[in-house]
Design a protein around this motif. Structure first.
Motif, PDB file in Angstrom:
ATOM      1  N   THR A 137      37.845  44.580  37.885  1.00  0.00           N
ATOM      2  CA  THR A 137      38.709  44.927  39.948  1.00  0.00           C
ATOM      3  C   THR A 137      37.428  45.932  40.304  1.00  0.00           C
ATOM      4  OG1 THR A 137      40.142  46.350  39.588  1.00  0.00           O
ATOM      5  CG2 THR A 137      40.386  43.718  39.491  1.00  0.00           C
TER       6      THR A 137
ATOM      7  N   GLY B 133      44.883  52.048  46.368  1.00  0.00           N
ATOM      8  CA  GLY B 133      43.993  51.493  46.145  1.00  0.00           C
ATOM      9  C   GLY B 133      43.254  51.096  44.423  1.00  0.00           C
ATOM     10  N   GLY B 134      44.558  50.918  43.476  1.00  0.00           N
ATOM     11  CA  GLY B 134      44.368  50.063  42.400  1.00  0.00           C
ATOM     12  C   GLY B 134      44.464  49.150  42.394  1.00  0.00           C
ATOM     13  N   ALA B 135      44.233  48.113  41.804  1.00  0.00           N
ATOM     14  CA  ALA B 135      44.469  47.006  40.786  1.00  0.00           C
ATOM     15  C   ALA B 135      46.115  46.947  40.893  1.00  0.00           C
ATOM     16  CB  ALA B 135      43.539  46.860  39.876  1.00  0.00           C
TER      17      ALA B 135
ATOM     18  N   THR C 149      45.867  44.665  46.474  1.00  0.00           N
ATOM     19  CA  THR C 149      45.579  46.636  45.291  1.00  0.00           C
ATOM     20  C   THR C 149      47.546  46.520  45.738  1.00  0.00           C
ATOM     21  OG1 THR C 149      46.097  48.272  47.635  1.00  0.00           O
ATOM     22  CG2 THR C 149      43.472  48.256  46.800  1.00  0.00           C
TER      23      THR C 149
ATOM     24  N   TRP D 108      40.487  45.333  33.467  1.00  0.00           N
ATOM     25  CA  TRP D 108      41.567  45.199  33.958  1.00  0.00           C
ATOM     26  C   TRP D 108      42.611  44.620  33.103  1.00  0.00           C
ATOM     27  CZ3 TRP D 108      43.225  40.713  37.676  1.00  0.00           C
ATOM     28  CH2 TRP D 108      44.609  40.662  38.567  1.00  0.00           C
TER      29      TRP D 108
ATOM     30  N   ASP E  47      42.118  48.503  50.258  1.00  0.00           N
ATOM     31  CA  ASP E  47      42.700  47.651  50.353  1.00  0.00           C
ATOM     32  C   ASP E  47      43.357  45.953  49.669  1.00  0.00           C
ATOM     33  OD1 ASP E  47      41.194  46.504  52.464  1.00  0.00           O
ATOM     34  OD2 ASP E  47      42.481  47.018  53.938  1.00  0.00           O
ATOM     35  N   ARG E  48      41.742  45.482  49.777  1.00  0.00           N
ATOM     36  CA  ARG E  48      41.604  44.687  48.860  1.00  0.00           C
ATOM     37  C   ARG E  48      40.351  44.696  47.834  1.00  0.00           C
ATOM     38  NH1 ARG E  48      44.740  40.903  49.556  1.00  0.00           N
ATOM     39  NH2 ARG E  48      43.319  38.870  50.020  1.00  0.00           N
ATOM     40  N   LEU E  49      40.289  43.697  46.904  1.00  0.00           N
ATOM     41  CA  LEU E  49      40.046  43.882  45.669  1.00  0.00           C
ATOM     42  C   LEU E  49      39.024  42.747  45.027  1.00  0.00           C
ATOM     43  CD1 LEU E  49      41.990  45.981  43.435  1.00  0.00           C
ATOM     44  CD2 LEU E  49      39.798  46.832  44.577  1.00  0.00           C
TER      45      LEU E  49
END
Length: 233
Positions: free
Chosen positions: A52, A99-101, A94, A34, A64-66
């Motif tokens: 991440t 769904g990416g950081a 995200t 990241w 939806d959460r990392l």
């Protein structure tokens, strides 16, 4: 700066995919590089690489959460030596619909303030992308302690937004603002407390009357750390 593959291998405990900049955690989750930061505290110079991965229970294809993991190195005898590997407590959202950081603004860099007792507070400027090209900005706040080396997520504070991509009229009546983070001094009466932070806006914002106006000092916000909740409010 250490190679990204070195950071990934330290966190996953196995070789990384150098081309994809990912590695596989022991529980099967894919960790992706990241961002990284170099900084100094009272006890020396350090480098931390962050990755991440989907949070436990999240959809691995579009989480939806990392979760965030970190590998921290300390400079000894002119070499970076691995000091600690940890999965940070807490989660981040995200930065886009796949769904990416969230995107870290590498151009501006992180905001640091070394503190007493071997601590440090860092703010990472993040960008998330909404509908019709809109962008939202924020600072992710992270606390560091050096004995032992340990990072903690400490919340996220808003830092403006650019809605102008969605303008359908001329002149545009949507605002475009960015925030600058300032980590304020510690309170000498309470040296163990984490200091407040201030975000000042520049650009344009919508007033309470719905009229677009330049951002001023009255739009600045001060956030204080709530130890009970573990976050800045």
């Amino acid at each position: 700066m250490l190679p990204r593959a070195t950071v990934l291998a330290a966190i996953c405990g196995r070789p990384a995919d150098k081309e994809a900049e990912t590695c596989r955690m022991k529980d099967g989750r894919t960790a992706e590089f990241w961002t990284a930061a170099m900084f100094s505290t009272e006890t020396g110079s350090r480098f931390t690489g962050f990755v991440t991965m989907p949070a436990p229970g999240a959809d691995a294809a579009a989480p939806d959460r990392l979760s965030v993991a970190a590998a921290t190195y300390v400079l000894k005898d002119m070499r970076w030596r691995l000091e600690d590997v940890q999965v940070l407590s807490g989660r981040i959202g995200t930065g886009n619909r796949n769904g990416g950081a969230p995107e870290v603004d590498e151009r501006l860099g992180a905001v640091f303030r070394p503190l007493s007792r071997g601590r440090l507070l860092m703010g990472l400027r993040l960008t998330v992308y909404g509908t019709a090209g809109s962008q939202g900005f924020s600072y992710l706040l992270l606390q560091f302690r050096d004995a032992p080396a340990h990072w903690t997520l400490a919340g996220e504070v808003a830092a403006g937004a650019d809605e102008t991509a969605g303008c359908a009229e001329d002149p545009c009546r949507l605002g475009s603002s960015t925030g600058r983070l300032e980590i304020l001094p510690e309170d000498p009466r309470d040296p163990a407390a984490w200091p407040p932070v201030r975000v000042a806006l520049s650009g344009t914002v919508l007033g309470a009357d719905g009229v677009l106006r330049p951002a001023t000092d009255r739009d600045a916000r001060v956030y204080r750390f709530d130890p009970g909740a573990g976050t800045y409010r």
